[in-house]
Motif scaffolding. Sequence first.
Motif, PDB file in Angstrom:
ATOM      1  N   TYR A 173     -26.695  34.759   6.062  1.00 57.29           N
ATOM      2  CA  TYR A 173     -27.781  33.962   6.640  1.00 57.29           C
ATOM      3  C   TYR A 173     -28.573  33.233   5.567  1.00 57.29           C
ATOM      4  O   TYR A 173     -29.625  32.671   5.837  1.00 57.29           O
ATOM      5  N   ASP A 174     -28.034  33.256   4.352  1.00 57.46           N
ATOM      6  CA  ASP A 174     -28.629  32.529   3.241  1.00 57.46           C
ATOM      7  C   ASP A 174     -27.969  31.153   3.178  1.00 57.46           C
ATOM      8  O   ASP A 174     -26.826  31.006   2.764  1.00 57.46           O
ATOM      9  N   GLU A 175     -28.699  30.119   3.596  1.00 52.07           N
ATOM     10  CA  GLU A 175     -28.105  28.786   3.674  1.00 52.07           C
ATOM     11  C   GLU A 175     -27.781  28.199   2.311  1.00 52.07           C
ATOM     12  O   GLU A 175     -26.919  27.329   2.194  1.00 52.07           O
ATOM     13  N   ILE A 176     -28.441  28.673   1.270  1.00 52.77           N
ATOM     14  CA  ILE A 176     -28.096  28.218  -0.074  1.00 52.77           C
ATOM     15  C   ILE A 176     -26.676  28.678  -0.417  1.00 52.77           C
ATOM     16  O   ILE A 176     -25.859  27.919  -0.937  1.00 52.77           O
ATOM     17  N   LYS A 177     -26.394  29.928  -0.099  1.00 51.89           N
ATOM     18  CA  LYS A 177     -25.068  30.475  -0.368  1.00 51.89           C
ATOM     19  C   LYS A 177     -24.024  29.853   0.562  1.00 51.89           C
ATOM     20  O   LYS A 177     -22.907  29.528   0.138  1.00 51.89           O
ATOM     21  N   ASN A 178     -24.378  29.683   1.853  1.00 56.83           N
ATOM     22  CA  ASN A 178     -23.455  29.037   2.790  1.00 56.83           C
ATOM     23  C   ASN A 178     -23.097  27.632   2.330  1.00 56.83           C
ATOM     24  O   ASN A 178     -21.949  27.203   2.425  1.00 56.83           O
ATOM     25  N   ALA A 179     -24.100  26.904   1.844  1.00 51.35           N
ATOM     26  CA  ALA A 179     -23.865  25.542   1.366  1.00 51.35           C
ATOM     27  C   ALA A 179     -22.869  25.549   0.208  1.00 51.35           C
ATOM     28  O   ALA A 179     -21.960  24.716   0.150  1.00 51.35           O
TER      29      ALA A 179
END
Length: 285
Positions: A173-179
């Motif tokens: 749920y960490d969008e930085i990591k997902n990105a």
Amino acid sequence: MLGEPFTLSTWAFMLLKKIVVPEKKVYLWSHGWYGRENFTKKWIKRAFFGLADGNFLYGNYARKVAIEQGNNPDKLWVIHNSLNYSKHIELRRLIKPSAIYKEYFGDDNPVLIFIGRLTKIKKLNQIFEAVAFLKKQGSNYNVVLVGDGEERSMLEIEAIKLKIPVWFYGSCYDEIKNAELIYNADLCVSPGNVGLTAIHAMTFGTPVITHSNFSNQMPEFEAIIPNKTGNFFTENSIENLVESISKWFSDKNYSRERIRQYCYKEIDNFWTPKYQLDIIKKHLS
């Protein structure tokens, strides 16, 4: 209101509105039509959506099907869908290529990613079968699954059985990591219905492959422009999925950066809250 034709309270609301306050307007927002409605559902939907003063639909395919089934085109407007675009754009500006996959897999093989719930309807085992087939042909790919769900255990067993490299990243749920995960992948593959996975992937520049039976799709498949932002394969055909993946990477004129820009352009033009707001203002003004 949500356009759910099997919600009785919505029927009651729209009927009472016509009797008690006919000057008020009601607008519905929904998937609308899928193209697989039987005779009864066609007529139920025609009556239900006909009660509204206008209908906002997620896709052009739904509008086309609705018109073919005799619904009034002047009351059908395509609004698409969106995610947290403003946050994603901030992240997009900061993203840079990383060695995240080389460090994990220990090679430079193309990376196929899926991000979302690991559920049966997504048919993720088809990715594994396709990659195993490609491996036999001498083409090696790495697979990354970002998400969790009831199919994970089965998929883990399948990956071992087929002897293919799979990173079960798990829920994130960490969008930085997902990105970072999406941006550095080469291709998103969603063998079942694709949904917002397509928007998420393309927002960070990764093209999408999914099946071409649009009556079994979610409206976000419309973001896929063949040979630009992704491609389609014949539903449930492992052979055709293999061909689609292989063809994507075999194009002599293939440019990862050009594909990335195609994805950005599609999302920025049609799959944002601003685009949706403009459509609402246009028809409710």
